[in-house]
Design a protein around this motif. Structure first.
Motif, PDB file in Angstrom:
ATOM      1  N   ARG A   1       0.833  -1.199   0.000  1.00  0.00           N
ATOM      2  CA  ARG A   1       0.000   0.000   0.000  1.00  0.00           C
ATOM      3  C   ARG A   1       0.875   1.259   0.000  1.00  0.00           C
ATOM      4  O   ARG A   1       2.083   1.195   0.253  1.00  0.00           O
ATOM      5  N   GLU A   2       0.245   2.403  -0.249  1.00  0.00           N
ATOM      6  CA  GLU A   2       0.994   3.668  -0.312  1.00  0.00           C
ATOM      7  C   GLU A   2       1.672   4.002   1.010  1.00  0.00           C
ATOM      8  O   GLU A   2       2.700   4.670   1.025  1.00  0.00           O
ATOM      9  N   ASP A   3       1.110   3.530   2.132  1.00  0.00           N
ATOM     10  CA  ASP A   3       1.705   3.839   3.438  1.00  0.00           C
ATOM     11  C   ASP A   3       2.851   2.888   3.791  1.00  0.00           C
ATOM     12  O   ASP A   3       3.397   2.933   4.892  1.00  0.00           O
TER      13      ASP A   3
ATOM     14  N   THR B   1       2.698  -0.479   3.950  1.00  0.00           N
ATOM     15  CA  THR B   1       2.246  -1.778   4.462  1.00  0.00           C
ATOM     16  C   THR B   1       2.327  -2.839   3.359  1.00  0.00           C
ATOM     17  O   THR B   1       1.888  -2.600   2.234  1.00  0.00           O
TER      18      THR B   1
ATOM     19  N   TYR C   1       3.161  -4.460   8.713  1.00  0.00           N
ATOM     20  CA  TYR C   1       2.531  -3.150   8.880  1.00  0.00           C
ATOM     21  C   TYR C   1       3.615  -2.095   9.015  1.00  0.00           C
ATOM     22  O   TYR C   1       4.634  -2.304   9.692  1.00  0.00           O
ATOM     23  N   SER C   2       3.402  -0.939   8.406  1.00  0.00           N
ATOM     24  CA  SER C   2       4.409   0.123   8.442  1.00  0.00           C
ATOM     25  C   SER C   2       4.188   1.038   9.649  1.00  0.00           C
ATOM     26  O   SER C   2       3.108   1.068  10.253  1.00  0.00           O
TER      27      SER C   2
ATOM     28  N   GLN D   1       4.033   4.254   9.520  1.00  0.00           N
ATOM     29  CA  GLN D   1       3.046   5.255   9.110  1.00  0.00           C
ATOM     30  C   GLN D   1       1.625   4.716   9.260  1.00  0.00           C
ATOM     31  O   GLN D   1       0.732   5.420   9.765  1.00  0.00           O
ATOM     32  N   ALA D   2       1.408   3.468   8.852  1.00  0.00           N
ATOM     33  CA  ALA D   2       0.072   2.879   8.944  1.00  0.00           C
ATOM     34  C   ALA D   2      -0.364   2.744  10.397  1.00  0.00           C
ATOM     35  O   ALA D   2      -1.537   2.956  10.721  1.00  0.00           O
TER      36      ALA D   2
ATOM     37  N   GLU E   1      -1.435   6.095  11.738  1.00  0.00           N
ATOM     38  CA  GLU E   1      -2.721   6.540  11.183  1.00  0.00           C
ATOM     39  C   GLU E   1      -3.898   5.717  11.703  1.00  0.00           C
ATOM     40  O   GLU E   1      -4.999   6.245  11.864  1.00  0.00           O
TER      41      GLU E   1
END
Length: 423
Positions: A102-104, A106, A388-389, A391-392, A395
């Motif tokens: 994903r963009e974040d 992940t 999981y990142s 950033q994610a 958020e």
């Protein structure tokens, strides 16, 4: 065969549930003895049930070589060609692991892993079923299963049929054991001194085999609990009565509880098939079995249209379905429930049993409503992959914690909170 209006439609539920508590108790005793006594129990049951005293349970390489050399080379070629057809078909079913980001940042995905070990049961004793060897083994080989163990009951001579051993060798089996019945299922589920424990058991068998598979499910996986064979034919006035009758009898000869059903828009065809079945029955070597099956589970339904016929087929959800109409492809999209679908007058059911390449281990007793033929997926498992990142988590962390507290799981929420606090 009985010709009846479609208003008298009955389903084909004739599953293995039709058994006695006495049979189940016998199976439970056998399984417990195999679990506690291992090979000793296997030797005892082989002597009791198969009438043979063995000195060794495992088939040797010399026995396999002898079996192959004893067969007509042309028959070995036929088995080999069938195996290649089956392999080609099942290669198309292979799945790959997959991932996306994903963009974040992940990363999510699915890891596909073959099972470590599989046990394949092949019926035997008074008959040989090399086709069952190919159908059970080849999808496992294609899936990448490392250890495949084949079991089958020996004959009175203490041997397995030459065709079975040849098929095992051609399919790629490394270990074969001369054991059958519920005791063989127990050996594959629990393991013994000689027989390795396996993660999954596949293959058809008698009621004791079926009940044993049900009992060990959870200790290992199984493919399905198979009921009697069944065939349904959907036909219009263009169909050949001789072909249909022969195909109906191809399943009726399996078992007195096998079902043979014709669904047709043509009363003329219905009457012709009814007469032709009677005529062909008289010449069958296994006519006693087939006569009983046709008498108790053979029926012809008259429908008003092929669309209504397709609805009837979906209610029956047959193991095998043959569509013999002017344009069989036009009906394919209307069929939702069938184990295997044969299109056109040259696609006789035995084509699928032996040579086309599709698997003949199929859902029975209406279970085609929710299950599929044996396939490569049955010999793999999937693992979810999550990375999981940071950033994610920033958020979405508070949302995750809130969801956990909604369910009253505070420790779940705190496992997220401690990471948010650090950031």
């Amino acid at each position: 065969m009985k010709i009846v209006p479609v208003t008298e439609l009955k389903n084909l539920e004739r599953s293995v549930e039709q058994n006695t508590e006495k049979q189940r108790k016998a199976v439970l005793e056998i399984l417990q003895n195999v679990k506690s006594k291992g090979d000793e129990a296997l030797f005892e049951y082989t002597k009791t049930f198969d009438g043979v005293s063995l000195s060794s349970l495992e088939v040797t390489k010399s026995e396999i070589d002898e079996a192959i050399s004893s067969l007509d080379p042309k028959m070995v070629e036929i088995i080999s060609e069938a195996a290649e057809n089956i392999r080609e078909y099942h290669e198309k079913q292979r799945r790959q692991s997959w991932f996306f980001t994903r963009e974040d940042g992940t990363l999510l995905g699915q890891k596909v892993t073959p099972l470590d070990s599989v046990g394949v049961y092949v019926p035997g004793g008074t008959a040989a079923y090399p086709s069952s060897v190919l159908m059970g083994v080849i999808p496992a080989v294609v899936a990448g299963v490392e250890e495949i163990v084949l079991v089958s009951p020996p004959g009175k001579d203490g041997k397995l049929p030459a065709a079975v051993l040849a098929a095992a060798s051609i399919a790629g089996v490394k270990r074969v054991f001369k054991i059958g019945g519920a005791q063989a299922i127990g050996a594959l589920a629990y393991g013994t001194e000689s027989v390795p424990k396996t993660d999954k058991i596949v293959g058809p068998g008698n009621i004791f085999v079926a009940l044993a598979k049900r009992e060990v499910f959870g200790v290992c996986d199984i493919d399905m609990i198979a009921g009697p064979s069944e065939i349904a034919v959907l036909a219009d006035e263009s169909a050949n009565a001789r072909y249909i009758s022969a195909d109906l009898l191809s399943q009726a000869e399996h078992d007195p509880r096998s079902a043979a059903v014709l669904v047709t828009t043509s009363k003329v065809l219905a009457e012709a098939v009814s007469m032709e079945v009677k005529s062909q029955l008289a010449e069958l070597p296994r006519k006693e079995i087939a006569i009983e099956a046709i008498r108790d589970h053979g029926v012809i339904y008259i429908v008003n249209s092929l669309e209504e016929g397709a609805d009837v087929i979906n209610q029956i959800a047959p193991e095998h379905l043959e569509i013999m109409t002017k344009d069989p492809m036009s009906l394919l999209g209307k069929i939702k429930h069938a184990g295997a679908i044969f299109l056109g007058e040259y696609s006789s059911e035995p084509v699928g049993d032996y040579f086309a390449g599709s698997n003949h281990v199929l859902p029975t007793s209406g279970t085609a409503r929710f299950s599929s033929p044996l396939n490569v997926d049955d010999f793999t498992k999937k693992s979810s992959v999550i990375r999981y990142s940071e950033q994610a988590l920033k958020e979405n962390g508070e949302k995750i914690s809130a969801f956990a507290r909604l369910e009253g799981l505070e420790a779940h929420a705190r496992a997220i909170d401690v990471r948010l606090e650090d950031k």
